[in-house]
Design an enzyme around this catalytic site. Structure first.
Site, PDB file in Angstrom:
ATOM      1  N   CYS B 133      41.673 -21.737 101.678  1.00  0.00           N
ATOM      2  CA  CYS B 133      42.027 -20.900 102.346  1.00  0.00           C
ATOM      3  C   CYS B 133      43.701 -20.539 102.417  1.00  0.00           C
ATOM      4  O   CYS B 133      44.372 -21.436 102.517  1.00  0.00           O
ATOM      5  CB  CYS B 133      42.018 -21.457 103.992  1.00  0.00           C
ATOM      6  SG  CYS B 133      42.566 -20.116 105.173  1.00  0.00           S
ATOM      7  N   GLY B 247      34.950  -8.682  95.631  1.00  0.00           N
ATOM      8  CA  GLY B 247      35.183  -7.442  95.002  1.00  0.00           C
ATOM      9  C   GLY B 247      33.865  -6.790  95.065  1.00  0.00           C
ATOM     10  O   GLY B 247      33.754  -5.580  94.470  1.00  0.00           O
ATOM     11  N   THR B 269      34.072  -8.330 102.750  1.00  0.00           N
ATOM     12  CA  THR B 269      35.045  -7.193 103.405  1.00  0.00           C
ATOM     13  C   THR B 269      34.003  -6.160 103.488  1.00  0.00           C
ATOM     14  O   THR B 269      33.821  -5.118 104.504  1.00  0.00           O
ATOM     15  CB  THR B 269      36.114  -6.746 102.421  1.00  0.00           C
ATOM     16  OG1 THR B 269      37.116  -7.973 102.286  1.00  0.00           O
ATOM     17  CG2 THR B 269      36.811  -5.714 102.856  1.00  0.00           C
TER      18      THR B 269
HETATM   19  C1  LIG Z   1      38.603 -11.447 107.531  1.00  0.00           C
HETATM   20  C2  LIG Z   1      38.089 -12.514 106.676  1.00  0.00           C
HETATM   21  C3  LIG Z   1      38.118 -13.805 107.165  1.00  0.00           C
HETATM   22  C4  LIG Z   1      37.644 -14.921 106.102  1.00  0.00           C
HETATM   23  N1  LIG Z   1      37.539 -15.932 106.496  1.00  0.00           N
HETATM   24  C5  LIG Z   1      37.049 -17.000 105.650  1.00  0.00           C
HETATM   25  C6  LIG Z   1      36.888 -18.476 106.090  1.00  0.00           C
HETATM   26  O1  LIG Z   1      36.944 -18.736 107.135  1.00  0.00           O
HETATM   27  N2  LIG Z   1      36.359 -19.353 105.077  1.00  0.00           N
HETATM   28  C7  LIG Z   1      36.376 -18.920 103.674  1.00  0.00           C
HETATM   29  O2  LIG Z   1      35.906 -19.650 103.021  1.00  0.00           O
HETATM   30  N3  LIG Z   1      36.585 -17.731 103.314  1.00  0.00           N
HETATM   31  C8  LIG Z   1      37.019 -16.664 104.255  1.00  0.00           C
HETATM   32  N4  LIG Z   1      37.097 -15.386 103.442  1.00  0.00           N
HETATM   33  C9  LIG Z   1      36.794 -14.948 102.315  1.00  0.00           C
HETATM   34  C10 LIG Z   1      35.674 -14.545 102.187  1.00  0.00           C
HETATM   35  O3  LIG Z   1      34.707 -15.531 102.483  1.00  0.00           O
HETATM   36  C11 LIG Z   1      35.552 -13.930 100.803  1.00  0.00           C
HETATM   37  O4  LIG Z   1      35.506 -15.184  99.825  1.00  0.00           O
HETATM   38  C12 LIG Z   1      36.475 -12.917 100.550  1.00  0.00           C
HETATM   39  O5  LIG Z   1      36.618 -12.066 101.384  1.00  0.00           O
HETATM   40  C13 LIG Z   1      36.247 -12.171  99.131  1.00  0.00           C
HETATM   41  O6  LIG Z   1      35.092 -11.509  99.087  1.00  0.00           O
HETATM   42  P1  LIG Z   1      35.084  -9.862  99.457  1.00  0.00           P
HETATM   43  O7  LIG Z   1      35.933  -9.071  98.367  1.00  0.00           O
HETATM   44  O8  LIG Z   1      33.675  -9.382  99.252  1.00  0.00           O
HETATM   45  O9  LIG Z   1      35.805  -9.316 100.735  1.00  0.00           O
HETATM   46  C14 LIG Z   1      37.554 -14.284 104.789  1.00  0.00           C
HETATM   47  C15 LIG Z   1      37.769 -13.187 104.385  1.00  0.00           C
HETATM   48  C16 LIG Z   1      38.108 -12.285 105.142  1.00  0.00           C
HETATM   49  C17 LIG Z   1      38.247 -10.624 104.774  1.00  0.00           C
END
Ligand SMILES: Cc1cc2nc3c(=O)[nH]c(=O)nc-3n(C[C@H](O)[C@H](O)[C@H](O)COP(=O)(O)O)c2cc1C
Ligand SMILES: Cc1cc2nc3c(=O)[nH]c(=O)nc-3n(C[C@H](O)[C@H](O)[C@H](O)COP(=O)(O)OP(=O)(O)OC[C@H]3O[C@@H](n4cnc5c(N)ncnc54)[C@H](O)[C@@H]3O)c2cc1C
Ligand SMILES: Cc1cc2nc3c(=O)[nH]c(=O)nc-3n(C[C@H](O)[C@H](O)[C@H](O)COP(=O)(O)OP(=O)(O)OC[C@H]3O[C@@H](n4cnc5c(N)ncnc54)[C@H](O)[C@@H]3O)c2cc1C
Ligand SMILES: Cc1cc2nc3c(=O)[nH]c(=O)nc-3n(C[C@H](O)[C@H](O)[C@H](O)COP(=O)(O)O)c2cc1C
Ligand code: FES
Ligand code: FES
Lengths: 254, 291, 291, 254
Positions: B133, B247, B269
Site C-alpha cells: 500500500c 489498467g 478504478t
Molecule cells: C480507492 C482505491 C482504494 C484502494 N484500496 C486498496 C486496498 O485497500 N488494498 C489493496 O491491496 N489495494 C487497494 N487499491 C488498489 C487496487 O486494489 C488495485 O490494485 C489498483 O486500483 C489497480 O487497479 P485499477 O487500475 O483497475 O484501479 C485501491 C485502489 C483504489 C483506487
C-alpha cells in the site's frame, strides 16, 4: 433505502441559468419515482474513458417524467456536462445516498448558500410548512425557488449581507427541522450562529470528492464527532448537524 | 497457452466462468455489490484491506482526479479484524462468487496475526497479502520492495493457514520479479501484480499537494502497458498463477493481460465508475473472442 | 522557492529564458530543428544517445502507439561517437541555445570513454549520462537501478571532463533517490528524472508483442503524476538541480514540474507530434502566470 | 528540399470512396505550392492529447488551392480522420519527405497495389509519358486514376489475378523509371518479378510506423542494403529499389 440503478437517460432540456450555472433535465421515470429530497445522482460526464470517475449532483427537483439538475461549471467534468444537449444519452447512477430525514407534518427552516440551495425546491415540495433563507454572492447566483428570503453579499438581490444575518431566534423556534446546505465555510458559520438548544434539529447536506458514489471506495469520508468518518455517498450526504466533527471537517478543507 | 486466451479458467482449484476479480479497496466487503445486484460477470471479490486494529484512514481529501487518472490516499481505512470477522464477514457469505480477504499489517508479524484471526471464518477461499500500500507510513511500499521482508511475511502467513494466498506486490521500486520469487519461496499460492503506482499532483500556484500525505496511489487506464510488462515478466519467472491488477477499462484489456500470463484479472478504478463493469467486460470479451 | 514558479531561471551558470529542454532521442542532433526553424522557446536541446561504436538500433517496428501512449524500441541507434564528433557536432554549433550530449555505454568505462572523445568539441555545455535506456540488453536499465554502478559511472565521467553533467535515472526498479544520491556523490551536477517506463503491448489474438524486444519504453501524458512524485522525492533529497523528463503535454504540466522541484523540464513525445511544442508551452505558461 | 511547416488547414470536401476509404480535401495554398509527387503530410487526428502521434498520409493529388488525401480506415487514428467534415480545422505538417526522383522527359511505368496507388495521380500529372498498372483485391478497392490497366484478385474489375501478371518485358523496356507502391508483400513480389537489368530504374515508396515524421525520432527506419537503416520520413519515403534490403525489410514485417 431504494436501490440505485444505472440508467441511460436522455437529456430533455438544457439551459444556462444564473452565472456559470447550467440546468439540465433528464428523462428517467425510474429515478423520478424513487428519488427522495436530498439524494443525488452520479453523472458520467463523457462516454469516453476519461474522466475516470463520475460527478455527483443533487437532484434539484423532479419533473413529470424525470429530474432536473442545477450545476456550477467549475472544472473539466462539469464543463463536459455543460455540453450535454437535448437528445444526448447520458449514463446516470441513482438515486444515491440518504436525503433529508422528514417527519410527517413537521415545519422546516431551510438555509442555503449559493448553489447549495440546489435541491431545496425538491425538499420544499415534500414538506408542509417551510421558510427558506438564501445567501449568495450576488443576484446572478440566487437559485430560483418558489418562495424565499434572499440576502446577497453585494446587495444586488434582497438584503445586503451574509445569510447568517437572516437567522433569528423566532425562525429557529418555529422550525421542527433545520436544513443547511452550502459551502463548508457557510455551513460552519450557520452552525455557529445556531444556539446549542436548536442544534439537534439541524441537518446538513455535505459534499466530498467522490470516487464511486455508491459506497465501495471509502474516498468520500466526512469526519464525525467522537472520531472516525462516515461515507458522504452512502451514510450521507445529509447528516444530523450534531454528528459532524466540524473542527476536523474544516481542517480537511474540502 | 493457446490464443486467444480462454475466458473460463481454473484458479486455486476452483472453476471460474469469468477471470474478472473486483480489486481490493474498490469493492468494499461486498455489501454494496449485493445491494446493487452488480455481481453478474464477477469471478471473485477481494475485500478492502483488513488490519489488526481499526484504522480511521487518512484525513480527507482522499481522492483527486487528474486529467488522465485518479490519485487515492485512503490509508487502509477499516474497522479492524475483529469487527470484520464478527460483523462483516457473515454478510459476505451471501456473495454468489468466491471471496478473498486483503490483509495489511504494520509489522512482519501482523500479517500472520490478522490471518490467524480470520481463520475462524469459512466465508473466504483465501487471502491477498498486501505488502504494497503506497498510502501508509508503515508496512506499505517499503515492505514490498524488500524480497527478504516479503519472504518473511509469506512464511508467517503460511504457518497459520492452509488456505491459498496471493502476495500483492508493489511497482514502486525494487525488483518485482525478485519479490515475486520471494513470495513463492515463502509459500504464496499466487502473486498479484501489482498495487497502485506512486503519484502526485501539485498545485503550481501554491506549490502544495491537495493530498495531505503528498504522494498517493495513482491509477489510470493509461498504465495498462506498464502492468502488462510486469505481468509478463513475473509470470515468466514464477510457477504460481499471477493475478493482474491495474489498467483495465475494456474487454480487450482483460484479454491482453490474460495473454500476457495473468490467470485472473482485477479491475478497480473502472468498477468505481461502472458498478456493472465485470458484466460489461465479459460481454465485450465474448464479442471479441466469440467464446 | 516562490509560487507560481518563475519561468526564467539559472541552470549550470547559464541564464535560461525558457525551462523547456528538448529530450534526448526526440530531437535528433538539432539538424531537423534548424531546418524547421522550431527553436523558439527552446531552453536547451539534448542530443540523441551517443555510444562508442555505431549502433544500428533495433529491427523495426520500433514504435507502437497504444490508446493512451507510445511504446518505443529504438535501441540507441546512432553513428558512434567519432562520426558524431567529426560530422554532426559542427552543424549543431548553429543552434541558438545550449546543447547537451546524451551519452550511453555498454560498460561502466564506456561512458567516460565517450565523454573523453567528445571533449574535443566545444559545441556542448555539458552531458546527460544515460544509465537508464530500457531498450538495450547491456548498459541500460540494469545500470541505473544499482547505486553502486551509478556511482562508478559518475566518477568515471567526472575524471575526464570539467563540464557539468546530469545522470539520467531510471524509474524501472531500484530506489531512484538512492541512485540520485550516488550520482551526486560521483560528481554529477544534475540528475534527470527520469527515462521511459518499461511497457509492453501484447496482441491477445496471437500472444505476441509487435515489438521484437518484447518490452519497450513507454511514454504518455498520463504518466505525469508518476514523474511529479519522483521529481519531488529526488529534489528533496539531493542538492544538485533536477531536470524532469516525462509526461509533459501542456504549459501547466511544465509549471507543475517546476513547482515539484525541477530546475529544467524536458519534453519528448509531445515534441514529436508538435515540432513547435516549446514555443506553444511557453505561450501557455506565460498566459497562466502572467510572467 | 522544401521546408515543411505546421498549418491549420480547413477541410473543404469529404467523401467516402471505395470500400472503407475516405477522400478528404484540405485548403492550404502553401503546401499545395511546395508539394512534390510522393511527399506526404502528418495529420493530427484530433486536437486532443490522444493519440500522441500524428498519422502520415501521402498527398494523393493537388487541388486548386490545396491537396487531396485518400486513406484507408484501419485503426483509431484513421477513424478519427474519417470524421473530419468540411469546415473543420486540422493541424497538418508538410510537405514531408523525399518523393519520386523525376528526370525531365522520362517515361514512367507505375505499379500500384491497393491504396498504394494513392499518390499516383499526382505523379502522373507531373511526368510526360506514363503507363499505370493497378492491382487490387476487388473493384471496390481500385483507386480512381485518369487512365490505368486494372487487375483484381476476384476479377470484379479488369483482369483477374495479381498485378505482377501485368508486368511485361515490353513495358519494362519502355520505361525510364519504374514506380512501385503498395503493401510490402506486393512490392517484394513486383521486385522479384523485375529482372535484374531493370532494377536500377525502380523506385519504391515505403511505409513505416512513424513517430515524428520530420526526422528526429529514428522510429521509422527502413533496412537498407549493406546494413543499417534509413529514415522513411526524411530520407524516404521513396527510395531506389536497389537501396532496400528486401530480406530484412520483410523480416521486420511492418
Ligand atoms: C480507492 C482505491 C482504494 C484502494 N484500496 C486498496 C486496498 O485497500 N488494498 C489493496 O491491496 N489495494 C487497494 N487499491 C488498489 C487496487 O486494489 C488495485 O490494485 C489498483 O486500483 C489497480 O487497479 P485499477 O487500475 O483497475 O484501479 C485501491 C485502489 C483504489 C483506487
Ligand atoms: C453529494 C454531492 C452533491 C452535489 N451536488 C451538486 C449540485 O447540485 N450542483 C453543483 O453545482 N455541484 C454539486 N456538487 C459538487 C460537484 O460534484 C462538483 O462541483 C463536481 O464534481 C466538480 O467536477 P469538475 O470535474 O467540474 O471539477 P474538478 O476539476 O474536479 O474540480 C474543480 C473544483 O471543484 C472541487 N470539487 C471536485 N470534486 C468535488 C466534489 N465531489 N465535491 C465537492 N467539490 C469538488 C475541487 O476541489 C475543485 O476546486 C455535489 C457534490 C456532492 C458530493
Ligand atoms: C509515408 C506514408 C504514407 C502513407 N500514405 C497513406 C495513404 O496515402 N493512404 C493510406 O490509407 N495510408 C497511408 N499510410 C498508412 C497510414 O499512415 C496508416 O494506415 C495509419 O497511420 C494508421 O493509423 P491508425 O491509427 O488508423 O491505425 P493503427 O490503429 O495505428 O494501426 C492499424 C494498422 O495499421 C498499421 N499501421 C499503423 N501505423 C502505420 C504506419 N505509419 N504505416 C503503415 N502501417 C501502419 C498497423 O500495423 C496496424 O496493423 C501511409 C504511411 C506512411 C508511412
Ligand atoms: C522515440 C524516443 C527515443 C528516445 N531516445 C532516448 C535516448 O536516446 N536517450 C535517452 O536518454 N532518452 C531517450 N528517450 C527518452 C526521452 O528522452 C524522455 O526521457 C522520455 O520520452 C520522457 O519524456 P516525454 O514523456 O516527454 O516523452 C526517448 C524517447 C522516445 C519517445
Ligand atoms: S464515494 Fe466511494 S465510498 Fe463514497
Ligand atoms: S518518424 Fe521520426 S524519424 Fe522518421
Amino acid at each position: 433505502m431504494t436501490v440505485p440503478r444505472d440508467f441511460d437517460c436522455v437529456v430533455k432540456h438544457r439551459e444556462q441559468v444564473l452565472c456559470g450555472v447550467v440546468k439540465t433535465v433528464f428523462d428517467c421515470a425510474e429515478i423520478a419515482s424513487h428519488a427522495l429530497p436530498g439524494q443525488f445522482v452520479q453523472i458520467e460526464p463523457s462516454p469516453d474513458v476519461f474522466p475516470v470517475t463520475r460527478r455527483p449532483i443533487t437532484i434539484n427537483r423532479l419533473t413529470g417524467n424525470g429530474f432536473e439538475l442545477l450545476f456550477d461549471v467549475v472544472g473539466s467534468g462539469t464543463e463536459l456536462m455543460a455540453q450535454m444537449r437535448p437528445g444526448d444519452t447520458v449514463r446516470v447512477l441513482g438515486p444515491l445516498g440518504r436525503g433529508w430525514a422528514i417527519d410527517p407534518g413537521s415545519s422546516w427552516l431551510l438555509i442555503g448558500g449559493g448553489l447549495g440551495a440546489a435541491g431545496f425546491q425538491f425538499l420544499m415540495n415534500s414538506v408542509d410548512s417551510v421558510t427558506v433563507l438564501i445567501g449568495a454572492s450576488g443576484s446572478d447566483r440566487v437559485v430560483p425557488l418558489d418562495s424565499c428570503r434572499v440576502i446577497t453579499e453585494d446587495g444586488s438581490a434582497g438584503e445586503k449581507g451574509l445569510v447568517t444575518a437572516l437567522i433569528s431566534e423566532e425562525l429557529l423556534d418555529g422550525a421542527d427541522s433545520i436544513a443547511v446546505c452550502g459551502p463548508v465555510a457557510m455551513m460552519e458559520a450557520v452552525w455557529n450562529t445556531i444556539p446549542e438548544k436548536h442544534r439537534r434539529k439541524v441537518q446538513v447536506s455535505t459534499e466530498s470528492r467522490m470516487g464511486c458514489g455508491w459506497g465501495v471506495c471509502d474516498g468520500c469520508s466526512i469526519p464525525v464527532s467522537g472520531g472516525g468518518y462516515k461515507k458522504c455517498c452512502r451514510e450521507g450526504p445529509v447528516f444530523p448537524g450534531v454528528e459532524i466533527d466540524w473542527k476536523r471537517w474544516k481542517e480537511a478543507g474540502l | 497457452m493457446s490464443f486467444p486466451p480462454a475466458i473460463r479458467r481454473k484458479f486455486w482449484g476452483h472453476d471460474f466462468s469469468s477471470p474478472v476479480m473486483l480489486a481490493s479497496g474498490t469493492a468494499g466487503f461486498g455489501e454494496e455489490l449485493l445491494d446493487l445486484k452488480c455481481l453478474s460477470g464477477v469471478g471473485a471479490v477481494v475485500s478492502k484491506a483488513v488490519t489488526l486494529k481499526p484504522r480511521e484512514g487518512n484525513l480527507p481529501p482522499r481522492l483527486l482526479e487528474t486529467p488522465f487518472g485518479l490519485l487515492n490516499s485512503i490509508g487502509l481505512a477499516n474497522p479492524g479484524v475483529h469487527h470484520v470477522l464478527n460483523c462483516i464477514l457473515p454478510a459476505a457469505a451471501a456473495l454468489p462468487c468466491p471471496f478473498l480477504i486483503n490483509v495489511a499489517g504494520e509489522s512482519v508479524d501482523e500479517f500472520a496475526d490478522v490471518v490467524n484471526i480470520l481463520e475462524d471464518s469459512s466465508v473466504h477461499i483465501g487471502y491477498e497479502i498486501n505488502v504494497s500500500c503506497p498510502n501508509v507510513a508503515e508496512g506499505g511500499t517499503a515492505f514490498g520492495v524488500d524480497p527478504e521482508v516479503v519472504l518473511r511475511v509469506a512464511q508467517g502467513v503460511s504457518r497459520v493457514t492452509d488456505r491459498p494466498f496471493s502476495v500483492k506486490l508493489t511497482p514502486n521500486g525494487g525488483d518485482i520479479v525478485q519479490s515475486a520469487e520471494a513470495a513463492v519461496e515463502g509459500g504464496a499460492s499466487a502473486v498479484t501484480v501489482c498495487n497502485t503506482f506512486l503519484g502526485m499532483h501539485i498545485d503550481w500556484k501554491t506549490g502544495k499537494s491537495v493530498i495531505r500525505r503528498k504522494v498517493a496511489g495513482y491509477t489510470s487506464p493509461a498504465l495498462l502497458p506498464l502492468v502488462v510488462a510486469k505481468v509478463w515478466q513475473v509470470s515468466n519467472a514464477v510457477s504460481v498463477p499471477v493475478i493482474s491488477s491495474g489498467g483495465v477499462s475494456r474487454g480487450e484489456d482483460v484479454l491482453q493481460l490474460l495473454a500476457a500470463g495473468a490467470q485472473m484479472v482485477q479491475v478497480g478504478t473502472r468498477l468505481m465508475r461502472r458498478p456493472f463493469a465485470a458484466s460489461e467486460l465479459m460481454d465485450e470479451m465474448k464479442k471479441l473472442t466469440g467464446e
